[in-house]
Structure formats: structure tokens, C-alpha cells
Design a protein around this motif. Sequence first.
Motif, PDB file in Angstrom:
ATOM      1  N   SER A  57      44.700  40.433 -11.432  1.00 33.34           N
ATOM      2  CA  SER A  57      43.678  40.829 -12.394  1.00 33.34           C
ATOM      3  C   SER A  57      42.497  41.483 -11.684  1.00 33.34           C
ATOM      4  O   SER A  57      42.002  42.539 -12.109  1.00 33.34           O
ATOM      5  CB  SER A  57      43.192  39.608 -13.180  1.00 33.34           C
ATOM      6  OG  SER A  57      42.099  39.949 -13.986  1.00 33.34           O
ATOM      7  N   SER A  60      43.424  44.949 -10.620  1.00 27.97           N
ATOM      8  CA  SER A  60      43.474  45.868 -11.747  1.00 27.97           C
ATOM      9  C   SER A  60      42.068  46.280 -12.188  1.00 27.97           C
ATOM     10  O   SER A  60      41.811  47.457 -12.463  1.00 27.97           O
ATOM     11  CB  SER A  60      44.231  45.228 -12.908  1.00 27.97           C
ATOM     12  OG  SER A  60      44.276  46.109 -13.999  1.00 27.97           O
ATOM     13  N   LEU A  61      41.179  45.322 -12.241  1.00 31.97           N
ATOM     14  CA  LEU A  61      39.808  45.623 -12.650  1.00 31.97           C
ATOM     15  C   LEU A  61      39.104  46.510 -11.618  1.00 31.97           C
ATOM     16  O   LEU A  61      38.328  47.398 -11.985  1.00 31.97           O
ATOM     17  CB  LEU A  61      39.033  44.325 -12.890  1.00 31.97           C
ATOM     18  CG  LEU A  61      39.524  43.518 -14.090  1.00 31.97           C
ATOM     19  CD1 LEU A  61      38.809  42.177 -14.157  1.00 31.97           C
ATOM     20  CD2 LEU A  61      39.355  44.290 -15.388  1.00 31.97           C
ATOM     21  N   SER A  64      40.339  49.942 -12.250  1.00 31.71           N
ATOM     22  CA  SER A  64      39.743  50.529 -13.454  1.00 31.71           C
ATOM     23  C   SER A  64      38.358  51.073 -13.141  1.00 31.71           C
ATOM     24  O   SER A  64      37.970  52.129 -13.642  1.00 31.71           O
ATOM     25  CB  SER A  64      39.696  49.532 -14.606  1.00 31.71           C
ATOM     26  OG  SER A  64      38.689  48.563 -14.435  1.00 31.71           O
ATOM     27  N   ALA A  65      37.620  50.394 -12.276  1.00 32.55           N
ATOM     28  CA  ALA A  65      36.293  50.875 -11.891  1.00 32.55           C
ATOM     29  C   ALA A  65      36.403  52.179 -11.104  1.00 32.55           C
ATOM     30  O   ALA A  65      35.597  53.094 -11.283  1.00 32.55           O
ATOM     31  CB  ALA A  65      35.573  49.812 -11.067  1.00 32.55           C
ATOM     32  N   ALA A  68      37.304  55.017 -13.583  1.00 33.33           N
ATOM     33  CA  ALA A  68      36.408  55.195 -14.730  1.00 33.33           C
ATOM     34  C   ALA A  68      35.764  56.569 -14.801  1.00 33.33           C
ATOM     35  O   ALA A  68      35.768  57.204 -15.855  1.00 33.33           O
ATOM     36  CB  ALA A  68      35.338  54.110 -14.734  1.00 33.33           C
ATOM     37  N   GLU A  75      41.134  54.363 -17.554  1.00 25.33           N
ATOM     38  CA  GLU A  75      40.300  53.199 -17.252  1.00 25.33           C
ATOM     39  C   GLU A  75      40.452  52.064 -18.269  1.00 25.33           C
ATOM     40  O   GLU A  75      40.623  50.909 -17.881  1.00 25.33           O
ATOM     41  CB  GLU A  75      38.835  53.641 -17.105  1.00 25.33           C
ATOM     42  CG  GLU A  75      37.904  52.547 -16.651  1.00 25.33           C
ATOM     43  CD  GLU A  75      37.290  51.776 -17.788  1.00 25.33           C
ATOM     44  OE1 GLU A  75      36.872  50.635 -17.568  1.00 25.33           O
ATOM     45  OE2 GLU A  75      37.230  52.316 -18.909  1.00 25.33           O
ATOM     46  N   PRO A  76      40.433  52.322 -19.578  1.00 25.44           N
ATOM     47  CA  PRO A  76      40.574  51.207 -20.530  1.00 25.44           C
ATOM     48  C   PRO A  76      41.924  50.492 -20.430  1.00 25.44           C
ATOM     49  O   PRO A  76      42.001  49.274 -20.613  1.00 25.44           O
ATOM     50  CB  PRO A  76      40.428  51.866 -21.906  1.00 25.44           C
ATOM     51  CG  PRO A  76      39.785  53.171 -21.659  1.00 25.44           C
ATOM     52  CD  PRO A  76      40.164  53.576 -20.276  1.00 25.44           C
ATOM     53  N   ARG A  79      41.650  48.214 -17.471  1.00 24.66           N
ATOM     54  CA  ARG A  79      40.769  47.093 -17.796  1.00 24.66           C
ATOM     55  C   ARG A  79      41.503  46.083 -18.664  1.00 24.66           C
ATOM     56  O   ARG A  79      41.417  44.872 -18.450  1.00 24.66           O
ATOM     57  CB  ARG A  79      39.505  47.608 -18.497  1.00 24.66           C
ATOM     58  CG  ARG A  79      38.435  46.558 -18.609  1.00 24.66           C
ATOM     59  CD  ARG A  79      37.080  47.092 -19.103  1.00 24.66           C
ATOM     60  NE  ARG A  79      37.010  48.481 -19.479  1.00 24.66           N
ATOM     61  CZ  ARG A  79      37.105  48.936 -20.736  1.00 24.66           C
ATOM     62  NH1 ARG A  79      37.290  48.097 -21.736  1.00 24.66           N
ATOM     63  NH2 ARG A  79      36.999  50.216 -21.000  1.00 24.66           N
ATOM     64  N   GLU A  80      42.234  46.572 -19.659  1.00 26.79           N
ATOM     65  CA  GLU A  80      43.009  45.683 -20.527  1.00 26.79           C
ATOM     66  C   GLU A  80      44.102  44.966 -19.737  1.00 26.79           C
ATOM     67  O   GLU A  80      44.353  43.784 -19.941  1.00 26.79           O
ATOM     68  CB  GLU A  80      43.630  46.470 -21.680  1.00 26.79           C
ATOM     69  CG  GLU A  80      44.311  45.595 -22.696  1.00 26.79           C
ATOM     70  CD  GLU A  80      44.843  46.382 -23.888  1.00 26.79           C
ATOM     71  OE1 GLU A  80      45.598  45.783 -24.663  1.00 26.79           O
ATOM     72  OE2 GLU A  80      44.525  47.576 -24.039  1.00 26.79           O
ATOM     73  N   GLY A  82      43.952  44.172 -16.577  1.00 31.04           N
ATOM     74  CA  GLY A  82      43.261  43.128 -15.812  1.00 31.04           C
ATOM     75  C   GLY A  82      42.943  41.932 -16.668  1.00 31.04           C
ATOM     76  O   GLY A  82      43.128  40.780 -16.238  1.00 31.04           O
ATOM     77  N   SER A  83      42.486  42.162 -17.886  1.00 27.53           N
ATOM     78  CA  SER A  83      42.182  41.049 -18.792  1.00 27.53           C
ATOM     79  C   SER A  83      43.432  40.274 -19.156  1.00 27.53           C
ATOM     80  O   SER A  83      43.416  39.031 -19.195  1.00 27.53           O
ATOM     81  CB  SER A  83      41.518  41.574 -20.068  1.00 27.53           C
ATOM     82  OG  SER A  83      40.281  42.158 -19.773  1.00 27.53           O
TER      83      SER A  83
END
Length: 90
Positions: A57, A60-61, A64-65, A68, A75-76, A79-80, A82-83
Amino acid sequence: MKHENLKQLLADAHQQLAGTEKVDDELKALLENLNQDIHHVLSSDQAHDVSVFDTLSERSLALSAKFAAEHPKLEPVLRELGSMLAKIGV
């Protein structure tokens, strides 16, 4: 069910990546490594190890950064992803 959703998000990320004109080779390699690691975890005994999903996670985050600014459509998804990875262990 969570694992199937995770696999679908990975497929979505790859589809978004394929539709992106210019992708930095380093970021592309990082995404591919993350993809391989997630698939490896899902097909192994580690699929029940919360700390493994937390680490994935975080990766992944972080991706995403990095994506971005240059790739706002990707990016979204990352982020998803990672969540979702963070929630799998819960």
C-alpha cells in the motif's frame, strides 16, 4: 472478492498506463514491479500477512504521488489501489 477487486484495479492501472503517451521508464518499471509483487503475494502464503499489504500500500501511494503531476488520470487508480491494499489486511 477483495483479491478480485485488487486484480481489476491493477488491470485498470495498466490500461491507463497504456493510454498515456509519455511515461517515464523509471515509473513504468516501478509500476510493473509493484504489479508483479502484488500478484506474487496473492498467489502465495503471504496473502494473509497484514504487514505485506501495508508495505505494498505504501509503495502504491508513493507511486501515485510521483504520477500525480504528469499523469493525473493514473494517479487516482494508484491511490485507490493503495487504499485497497491497506484494507485487505484489516
